[in-house]
Design an enzyme around this catalytic site. Structure first.
Site, PDB file in Angstrom:
ATOM      1  N   VAL A  14       2.486   0.701   9.437  1.00  0.00           N
ATOM      2  CA  VAL A  14       2.381  -0.561  10.193  1.00  0.00           C
ATOM      3  C   VAL A  14       1.302  -0.440  11.267  1.00  0.00           C
ATOM      4  O   VAL A  14       0.527  -1.383  11.506  1.00  0.00           O
ATOM      5  CB  VAL A  14       3.743  -0.952  10.810  1.00  0.00           C
ATOM      6  N   ARG A  49      -4.002  12.099  11.244  1.00  0.00           N
ATOM      7  CA  ARG A  49      -3.623  10.772  10.740  1.00  0.00           C
ATOM      8  C   ARG A  49      -3.966   9.706  11.785  1.00  0.00           C
ATOM      9  O   ARG A  49      -4.542   8.668  11.475  1.00  0.00           O
ATOM     10  CB  ARG A  49      -2.118  10.755  10.435  1.00  0.00           C
ATOM     11  N   LYS A 105      14.403  -2.273  14.476  1.00  0.00           N
ATOM     12  CA  LYS A 105      15.650  -3.055  14.417  1.00  0.00           C
ATOM     13  C   LYS A 105      16.866  -2.193  14.726  1.00  0.00           C
ATOM     14  O   LYS A 105      17.815  -2.647  15.353  1.00  0.00           O
ATOM     15  CB  LYS A 105      15.798  -3.726  13.040  1.00  0.00           C
ATOM     16  N   LYS A 205      19.423  -6.132  11.147  1.00  0.00           N
ATOM     17  CA  LYS A 205      18.634  -7.366  11.231  1.00  0.00           C
ATOM     18  C   LYS A 205      19.520  -8.588  11.465  1.00  0.00           C
ATOM     19  O   LYS A 205      19.196  -9.457  12.283  1.00  0.00           O
ATOM     20  CB  LYS A 205      17.807  -7.528   9.953  1.00  0.00           C
ATOM     21  N   GLY A 302       5.897  -3.838   4.672  1.00  0.00           N
ATOM     22  CA  GLY A 302       4.514  -3.590   4.267  1.00  0.00           C
ATOM     23  C   GLY A 302       3.592  -3.560   5.458  1.00  0.00           C
ATOM     24  O   GLY A 302       3.913  -4.074   6.529  1.00  0.00           O
TER      25      GLY A 302
HETATM   26  N1  HSE Z   1      13.442  -0.864   4.341  1.00  0.00           N
HETATM   27  C1  HSE Z   1      13.361  -2.252   4.644  1.00  0.00           C
HETATM   28  C2  HSE Z   1      13.448  -3.064   3.364  1.00  0.00           C
HETATM   29  C3  HSE Z   1      12.121  -2.660   5.363  1.00  0.00           C
HETATM   30  O1  HSE Z   1      13.600  -2.506   2.279  1.00  0.00           O
HETATM   31  O2  HSE Z   1      13.374  -4.279   3.455  1.00  0.00           O
HETATM   32  C4  HSE Z   1      12.157  -2.272   6.795  1.00  0.00           C
HETATM   33  O3  HSE Z   1      13.279  -2.779   7.427  1.00  0.00           O
END
Ligand code: HSE
Length: 440
Positions: A14, A49, A105, A205, A302
Site C-alpha cells: 500500500v 525495500r 482496521k 471492519k 490492493g
Molecule cells: N485481507 C483482506 C481481504 C484485505 O481479503 O479483503 C485487507 O483487509
C-alpha cells in the site's frame, strides 16, 4: 504554499501504491487539496525495500520514531498493521501532535476508543478510510454523505479473500480446503489465512462501520464472528437450488432492543446485487431512513485501490488541519460527547431467518417430527426441500437431506430447537445451520 510533509511507517504494497498515485496525480491532488502533499520520510526495517519504494529525495530510516520526532512532518501514515508496535507508534504520533492516517482496521476495532480519545484530547485527526473495504469510500459515505439519515442497517462483503473462495466453491463445485489451497497459490489468500477465513478481518471492519453508523463506541469484543471454514459445497448447491447464494456478510442493524453486530456466512437471494458480487470484490449495502437502500462496490484491497483511500484522507487532513478541531468531522461521525450507549445484542437475541440441513433417516414420520418440533417452538417454515435418498447417498440409500428455510426467529429459540432435533435418533449427522438475510 509549501507542500504538507508526510511521514510513512511501513513501505509495503500500500505504501508503494501511495507513492505512485501521489506522484502520478500530484497536480490534480494539489488543485484539490489547495497545496502539494509530499511523503518526505519513510521508515521500514527493510531499508532496501523502502529505498526502492520511495525513490530519490526521500529520507529513509529504519526507526519509525525518527519520523514521529521530525518536527517538519505534519501527517504520519501508519501501514505497519497489527495491534502491537503499531498501537504504540500511533499513540506516540498523536502525542507528538501529528495527524495520523491508517489502514489498520485491527488496531482501531480493538483499541479505537483509546486512540480516538487521545486524538481528540490532542486536537489531531486519525483518518482511516483505507481500513474498511479498501478503495471504496464507505467511511466517507457513512460519516458524511448519509449524515441526514437514521441508518437502519448495513450489510457488506468486506473480505475479498473469503468472497473469492466462496465464488470459486460455487462456480466449480469444489470444497473449502481445495479452493483455499488454490487461493493461496494465486496469492488471493495469505500463507496464514486465519484472520480472513475465520471472519476476524470482516469483524474488525463491520465493528468500525457500526460505530460510525450508530454513534456507538467501537466494540469488537461484542461482535459475533463466524468464518467460512465449515461451509460445505453441498450447502452452496442446495442454497442455489432454493434461489440463494452464500456470502460472508458483516452485518450491523439497529433494533428496538439494541444493535446487532455480526459476521457469518449468510444466504442472500440470488437476485440481490450483493449476491452477485464475485471474486475478490467488496460491496456494502447501507439502508438509511431517508435515502432508502444504497450500494457501494469496488476493490477492497490492493496497492493502488487502498492508496486511493489513504490519499483521500491525506487530502482531507491537508484541507482541514488548520481548522478549529471542533469544526472538523468527528472521528466516529458523532461528537464524542453525544455517543450512544445502545447495547450490542448477544447473538441469542438476534432475530433472523435460517437455512437448516438435516441428514435424516428416510422413513415415515421423520419430516412430521421435525416440522412438529419447529412448530412447537413457534418457528414458521418458509420452504422445504427434500432430496431423493438415491441422489444423496447413492443407489439404495436409506438416508436423505432435508433442507428447511425458516421465517424470522430468535436465535436463542433456534438454538434450543436445534438441540432437540439433534437428539432425535432419526437425525444422523450434525445439523447445518446457516443464517439467511433477505436484505429487503
Ligand atoms: N485481507 C483482506 C481481504 C484485505 O481479503 O479483503 C485487507 O483487509
Amino acid at each position: 504554499m509549501k507542500p504538507i510533509q508526510v511521514g510513512l511507517l511501513g513501505a509495503g504494497t500500500v505504501g508503494s501504491g501511495t507513492f505512485k498515485v501521489l506522484l502520478r496525480n500530484q497536480e490534480e491532488i494539489k488543485r484539490r487539496a489547495g497545496r502539494g502533499i509530499e511523503i518526505t520520510m519513510v521508515a521500514d526495517l527493510d531499508q532496501a525495500r523502502a529505498r526502492e519504494v520511495a525513490g530519490e529525495g526521500v529520507k529513509v530510516v529504519s526507526d519509525a520514531r525518527a519520523v514521529i520526532a521530525n518536527p517538519d512532518i505534519d501527517i504520519v501514515i501508519e501501514l505497519i498493521g497489527g495491534y502491537g508496535i503499531a498501537r504504540q507508534l500511533v499513540l506516540e504520533a498523536i502525542a507528538a501532535g501529528k495527524h495520523v492516517v491508517t489502514a489498520n482496521k485491527a488496531l482501531l476495532a480493538v483499541h479505537g476508543t483509546e486512540i480516538f480519545a487521545a486524538a481528540h484530547a490532542k486536537g489531531v485527526m486519525v483518518a482511516f478510510e483505507a481500513a474498511v473495504a479498501g478503495g471504496i469510500p464507505i467511511i466517507k459515505a457513512l460519516r458524511e454523505g448519509l449524515t441526514a439519515n437514521s441508518i437502519q442497517w448495513l450489510a457488506g462483503i468486506i473480505n475479498g479473500t473469503t468472497n473469492f473462495i466462496l465464488s470459486e466453491m460455487r462456480d466449480k463445485g469444489l470444497d473449502f480446503a481445495t479452493v483455499l489451497k488454490e487461493a493461496q497459490r494465486l496469492g488471493y489468500a495469505e500463507a496464514d489465512p486465519t484472520f480472513d477465513i475465520e471472519g476476524i478481518d470482516a469483524g474488525h471492519k463491520v465493528t468500525l462501520m457500526s460505530a460510525i453508523a450508530f454513534g456507538i463506541p467501537v466494540q469488537f469484543d461484542k461482535a459475533h464472528i463466524e468464518g467460512i471454514t465449515k461451509l460445505a459445497a453441498q450447502d452452496i448447491k442446495y442454497a442455489e437450488q432454493l434461489g440463494y447464494r452464500i456470502k460472508l456478510l458483516g452485518i450491523t442493524k439497529r433494533t428496538a432492543q439494541g444493535i446487532e453486530l455480526r459476521v457469518h456466512p449468510s444466504l442472500v437471494p440470488s437476485k440481490r446485487l450483493l449476491a452477485n458480487v464475485e471474486g475478490a470484490m467488496n460491496a456494502v449495502v447501507v439502508h438509511g431512513d431517508a435515502v432508502g437502500t444504497t450500494l457501494y462496490y469496488g476493490k477492497g484491497a490492493g496497492s493502488e485501490p487502498t492508496a486511493s483511500a489513504v490519499i483521500a484522507d491525506l487530502v482531507d487532513i491537508t484541507r482541514l488541519h488548520t481548522a478549529d478541531a471542533a469544526h472538523r468531522v468527528p472521528h466516529l461521525a458523532f461528537h464524542p460527547d453525544a455517543m450512544s450507549d445502545l447495547k450490542v445484542l448477544p447473538m441469542a437475541e438476534v432475530v433472523t431467518s435460517y437455512y437448516l440441513r438435516l441428514r435424516v433417516a428416510d422413513q415415515a414420520g421423520v419430516l412430521a417430527k421435525v416440522t412438529g418440533l419447529l412448530a412447537t417452538a413457534g418457528i414458521s417454515i418458509d420452504a422445504v426441500l427434500q432430496r431423493e435418498a438415491d441422489e444423496v447417498g447413492g443407489e439404495g440409500s436409506t438416508q436423505t437431506d432435508l433442507i428447511i428455510l425458516t421465517h424470522d426467529a430468535r436465535e436463542g429459540t433456534v438454538n434450543d430447537v436445534l438441540a432437540e432435533l439433534q437428539a432425535l435418533p432419526t437425525v444422523l449427522q450434525p445439523i447445518v445451520r446457516i443464517r439467511k438475510e433477505e436484505l429487503s
